[in-house]
Design a protein around this motif. Sequence first.
Motif, PDB file in Angstrom:
ATOM      1  N   LEU A 184      84.540 -80.265  83.005  1.00  0.00           N
ATOM      2  CA  LEU A 184      83.000 -79.142  83.368  1.00  0.00           C
ATOM      3  C   LEU A 184      81.740 -80.519  83.270  1.00  0.00           C
ATOM      4  CD1 LEU A 184      83.759 -77.477  80.150  1.00  0.00           C
ATOM      5  CD2 LEU A 184      83.483 -75.940  82.659  1.00  0.00           C
TER       6      LEU A 184
ATOM      7  N   HIS B 210      80.441 -83.712  85.321  1.00  0.00           N
ATOM      8  CA  HIS B 210      79.533 -83.398  86.358  1.00  0.00           C
ATOM      9  C   HIS B 210      80.301 -85.158  86.729  1.00  0.00           C
ATOM     10  CE1 HIS B 210      76.715 -84.494  89.862  1.00  0.00           C
ATOM     11  NE2 HIS B 210      76.634 -83.181  89.665  1.00  0.00           N
TER      12      HIS B 210
ATOM     13  N   GLN C 180      73.641 -84.343  80.202  1.00  0.00           N
ATOM     14  CA  GLN C 180      74.744 -83.334  81.057  1.00  0.00           C
ATOM     15  C   GLN C 180      73.518 -83.365  82.076  1.00  0.00           C
ATOM     16  OE1 GLN C 180      72.848 -79.988  78.187  1.00  0.00           O
ATOM     17  NE2 GLN C 180      74.256 -79.286  78.857  1.00  0.00           N
TER      18      GLN C 180
ATOM     19  N   THR D  83      72.754 -82.137  87.017  1.00  0.00           N
ATOM     20  CA  THR D  83      72.956 -81.243  87.798  1.00  0.00           C
ATOM     21  C   THR D  83      72.130 -81.042  88.532  1.00  0.00           C
ATOM     22  OG1 THR D  83      72.592 -78.719  88.209  1.00  0.00           O
ATOM     23  CG2 THR D  83      70.973 -79.429  86.189  1.00  0.00           C
TER      24      THR D  83
ATOM     25  N   MET E  48      68.165 -75.363  86.001  1.00  0.00           N
ATOM     26  CA  MET E  48      69.257 -75.520  85.138  1.00  0.00           C
ATOM     27  C   MET E  48      68.788 -76.526  84.310  1.00  0.00           C
ATOM     28  SD  MET E  48      73.165 -75.080  86.050  1.00  0.00           S
ATOM     29  CE  MET E  48      72.976 -74.025  86.834  1.00  0.00           C
TER      30      MET E  48
ATOM     31  N   TRP F 196      68.349 -75.702  80.465  1.00  0.00           N
ATOM     32  CA  TRP F 196      69.676 -76.619  79.056  1.00  0.00           C
ATOM     33  C   TRP F 196      68.554 -76.922  77.808  1.00  0.00           C
ATOM     34  CZ3 TRP F 196      73.267 -79.207  83.049  1.00  0.00           C
ATOM     35  CH2 TRP F 196      74.453 -78.363  83.224  1.00  0.00           C
TER      36      TRP F 196
ATOM     37  N   ALA G  50      72.707 -68.725  84.490  1.00  0.00           N
ATOM     38  CA  ALA G  50      74.182 -69.304  85.055  1.00  0.00           C
ATOM     39  C   ALA G  50      73.902 -70.341  84.533  1.00  0.00           C
ATOM     40  CB  ALA G  50      73.226 -69.562  87.003  1.00  0.00           C
TER      41      ALA G  50
ATOM     42  N   ALA H 291      76.630 -70.038  81.936  1.00  0.00           N
ATOM     43  CA  ALA H 291      77.698 -70.476  82.333  1.00  0.00           C
ATOM     44  C   ALA H 291      78.490 -71.600  82.579  1.00  0.00           C
ATOM     45  CB  ALA H 291      78.289 -68.977  83.440  1.00  0.00           C
ATOM     46  N   ARG H 292      77.506 -72.440  82.794  1.00  0.00           N
ATOM     47  CA  ARG H 292      77.744 -73.929  83.349  1.00  0.00           C
ATOM     48  C   ARG H 292      77.767 -74.917  82.534  1.00  0.00           C
ATOM     49  NH1 ARG H 292      75.042 -74.078  89.121  1.00  0.00           N
ATOM     50  NH2 ARG H 292      77.161 -71.769  90.021  1.00  0.00           N
ATOM     51  N   ASN H 293      77.405 -74.479  81.042  1.00  0.00           N
ATOM     52  CA  ASN H 293      76.551 -75.387  80.129  1.00  0.00           C
ATOM     53  C   ASN H 293      77.975 -76.467  79.740  1.00  0.00           C
ATOM     54  OD1 ASN H 293      75.843 -76.682  77.392  1.00  0.00           O
ATOM     55  ND2 ASN H 293      76.655 -75.123  76.705  1.00  0.00           N
ATOM     56  N   PRO H 294      78.013 -77.500  80.138  1.00  0.00           N
ATOM     57  CA  PRO H 294      79.328 -77.872  79.680  1.00  0.00           C
ATOM     58  C   PRO H 294      79.201 -78.955  77.920  1.00  0.00           C
ATOM     59  CG  PRO H 294      77.983 -79.830  80.948  1.00  0.00           C
ATOM     60  CD  PRO H 294      77.070 -78.162  80.309  1.00  0.00           C
TER      61      PRO H 294
ATOM     62  N   ARG I   3      82.609 -68.817  77.774  1.00  0.00           N
ATOM     63  CA  ARG I   3      83.899 -69.324  78.119  1.00  0.00           C
ATOM     64  C   ARG I   3      84.899 -69.302  76.860  1.00  0.00           C
ATOM     65  NH1 ARG I   3      83.492 -73.415  82.074  1.00  0.00           N
ATOM     66  NH2 ARG I   3      80.974 -73.431  81.763  1.00  0.00           N
TER      67      ARG I   3
END
Length: 164
Positions: free
Chosen positions: A39, A41, A78, A80, A85, A89, A121, A124-127, A148
Amino acid sequence: MLLHSTLDSPVGPFTVVVAQSGAVRAAGFTTDVAELLKLVHPVLLEPARPGDPGDVGPAVRAYLGGDLTAIDAIAVEQHTAGEFMAHAWRVMRDIKPGAPVTYTGFAELSGRPAAIRAAAAACARNPVALFTPCHRVLRTDGSLGGYRWGLHVKEWLLRHESAA
């Protein structure tokens, strides 16, 4: 070097991956560090080993014990390529415990009311689960949507936050 540590929670193990700076780069309700590292980057990825997460551990324990703002001061890293995005966040971190919003509301808070799919999204992509609280974003009809780490975890987190 990244450090990882697993803490007990009422809904199972919670693992954090923390940079030397103390910022959380990945977190989730799992013991699978390799899964969490996927997750992160690539520009933030480093080798990881078990270690003390510093202030993160006590903050998570305090949150689980009922101090719902204890995790707010924990830094996250984080990354991206997308501007929306990254902004979403940051906005997500301002969603207060006990006051979940819908994906539509989250898109509006993020400054792009029509970008409901992009808002979803971002969730869903939150690490860094918990610290960037994607669990506080619900479907437009108020149902849980996805998570998740399992809907039972999302449901517990929302109940925990509303009870306090």
